[in-house]
Write an enzyme that holds these catalytic residues in place. Structure first.
Site, short mmCIF file in Angstrom:
data_model
loop_
_atom_site.label_atom_id
_atom_site.label_comp_id
_atom_site.label_asym_id
_atom_site.label_seq_id
_atom_site.Cartn_x
_atom_site.Cartn_y
_atom_site.Cartn_z
N ASN A 11 0.89 -1.21 -0.18
CA ASN A 11 -0.15 0.08 0.02
C ASN A 11 0.94 1.09 -0.03
O ASN A 11 1.48 1.71 1.10
CB ASN A 11 -0.92 -0.09 1.17
CG ASN A 11 -1.75 1.18 1.13
OD1 ASN A 11 -1.95 1.93 0.56
ND2 ASN A 11 -2.32 1.43 2.41
N LYS A 13 0.06 4.33 -0.14
CA LYS A 13 -0.73 5.24 0.54
C LYS A 13 -0.46 6.67 -0.37
O LYS A 13 -0.41 6.57 -1.45
CB LYS A 13 -0.12 5.56 1.97
CG LYS A 13 -0.31 4.30 2.76
CD LYS A 13 0.14 4.45 4.18
CE LYS A 13 -0.18 3.08 4.87
NZ LYS A 13 0.23 3.43 6.18
N HIS A 96 -9.14 0.51 5.30
CA HIS A 96 -8.00 0.87 6.26
C HIS A 96 -8.09 1.79 7.20
O HIS A 96 -8.82 2.71 7.29
CB HIS A 96 -7.00 1.50 5.11
CG HIS A 96 -5.43 1.58 5.56
ND1 HIS A 96 -5.06 2.59 6.39
CD2 HIS A 96 -4.43 0.79 5.18
CE1 HIS A 96 -3.72 2.34 6.71
NE2 HIS A 96 -3.36 1.10 6.01
N GLU A 98 -6.61 4.18 8.47
CA GLU A 98 -6.48 5.71 8.22
C GLU A 98 -7.87 6.18 7.45
O GLU A 98 -8.19 7.47 7.53
CB GLU A 98 -5.37 5.85 7.07
CG GLU A 98 -4.00 5.67 7.69
CD GLU A 98 -2.96 5.17 6.75
OE1 GLU A 98 -1.83 5.23 7.29
OE2 GLU A 98 -3.05 5.57 5.50
N GLU A 168 -4.72 -5.03 11.02
CA GLU A 168 -3.49 -4.18 11.13
C GLU A 168 -3.89 -3.35 12.42
O GLU A 168 -4.52 -2.72 12.79
CB GLU A 168 -3.88 -3.13 9.90
CG GLU A 168 -4.02 -3.37 8.58
CD GLU A 168 -4.20 -2.29 7.93
OE1 GLU A 168 -3.15 -1.70 6.96
OE2 GLU A 168 -5.01 -1.50 8.07
N GLY A 174 3.43 2.43 10.89
CA GLY A 174 4.03 3.39 10.77
C GLY A 174 5.08 4.14 11.96
O GLY A 174 5.50 5.03 11.85
N SER A 214 4.22 -2.04 10.16
CA SER A 214 5.50 -2.27 10.25
C SER A 214 6.23 -3.47 9.81
O SER A 214 7.37 -3.80 10.42
CB SER A 214 6.05 -1.64 11.55
OG SER A 214 5.53 -0.44 11.81
#
Length: 253
Positions: A11, A13, A96, A98, A168, A174, A214
């Site tokens: 991904n 992003k 996701h 986010e 996730e 991140g 990560s």
């Protein structure tokens, strides 16, 4: 052996340029893997979908990062399933963290998108996962099961064929933090158990569950040894040569 093909997803992003596309796609085009055992899916930003699809070899699947649940209309800024199919894009990521956190997409909106994408003939990477405060409050399975329940409520068991679940842990995305292989395996096993109890045993056995959080070249080898980890959804490392290294690590396992 589980019979589930290992999926390695990248991904990107909101990162990219024509130069980066050339670098990353060239690396993938030069890599080799057994397509009977490994599936590779990359998700560039929407403006680069056509360019990536035109440059990447057929063994590389290209995915959108998100879609809307309508084909067309006055929905400024949204991605349509019709656009994707017109470009030869047959995957999308949905839900996701986010999208959930920054853009406030609810479990119900996420589920509606999943159902719509599947009806449109797309394959879906559906994301679930808990925040740090939820993990510390021992609410991991409560949160993940709630997110799964919303999706299961709008799908027939037969529709899970083209769904991949990505677990996730939001606290590991991140941040440089990563769940230990055992922590990841524990949640993946809980997800599979939930699918068996709430969808069907067949869906639980067949559905691929990815780990995202990560993942890099240094830890992918250990993570991939866990029986219920069927692949990765990779963020930062998908923008570097580490992505090919992760593929090679799996190919040589």
């Amino acid at each position: 052996m589980t019979g589930r093909k290992f999926l390695i997803g990248g991904n990107w992003k909101m990162n990219g340029s024509k130069a980066l596309v050339d670098t990353l796609v060239t690396g993938l085009n030069n890599a080799t893997w057994n397509t009977d055992e490994i599936e590779v899916v990359i998700a560039p930003p929407a403006p680069y979908l056509d360019l990536v699809r035109s440059k990447a070899k057929k063994e590389v699947n290209v995915s959108a990062q998100n879609i809307y649940f309508e084909k067309k209309g006055a929905y400024t800024g949204e991605n349509s399933s019709e656009f994707l199919k017109d470009l030869g894009i047959n995957w999308t990521i949905i839900g996701h963290s986010e999208r959930r956190e920054i853009f406030k997409e609810s479990d119900e909106v996420t589920a509606k998108k999943v159902a719509f994408a599947l009806a449109e003939g797309l394959s879906v990477i559906a994301c679930v996962g808990e925040k740090l405060e939820e993990r510390e409050a021992n609410q991991t399975t409560e949160v993940v099961f709630r997110q799964l329940k919303a999706i299961a409520a709008v799908l027939k068991p037969s529709e899970w064929t083209n769904v991949v679940v990505a677990y996730e842990p939001v606290w590991a995305i991140g941040t440089g933090k990563v769940a230990t292989p055992q922590q990841a395996q524990d949640v993946h096993h809980e997800i599979r158990t939930w699918l068996a109890a709430n969808v069907s045993a067949e869906v639980a056995q067949a559905t691929r569950i990815l780990y995202g959080g990560s993942v890099g070249a240094k830890n992918s080898g250990e993570l991939q040894k866990e029986v219920d980890i069927d692949g990765f959804l990779i963020g930062g490392a998908s923008l570097t040569g580490d992505f090919v290294t992760i593929i090679n690590t799996r190919a040589s396992a």
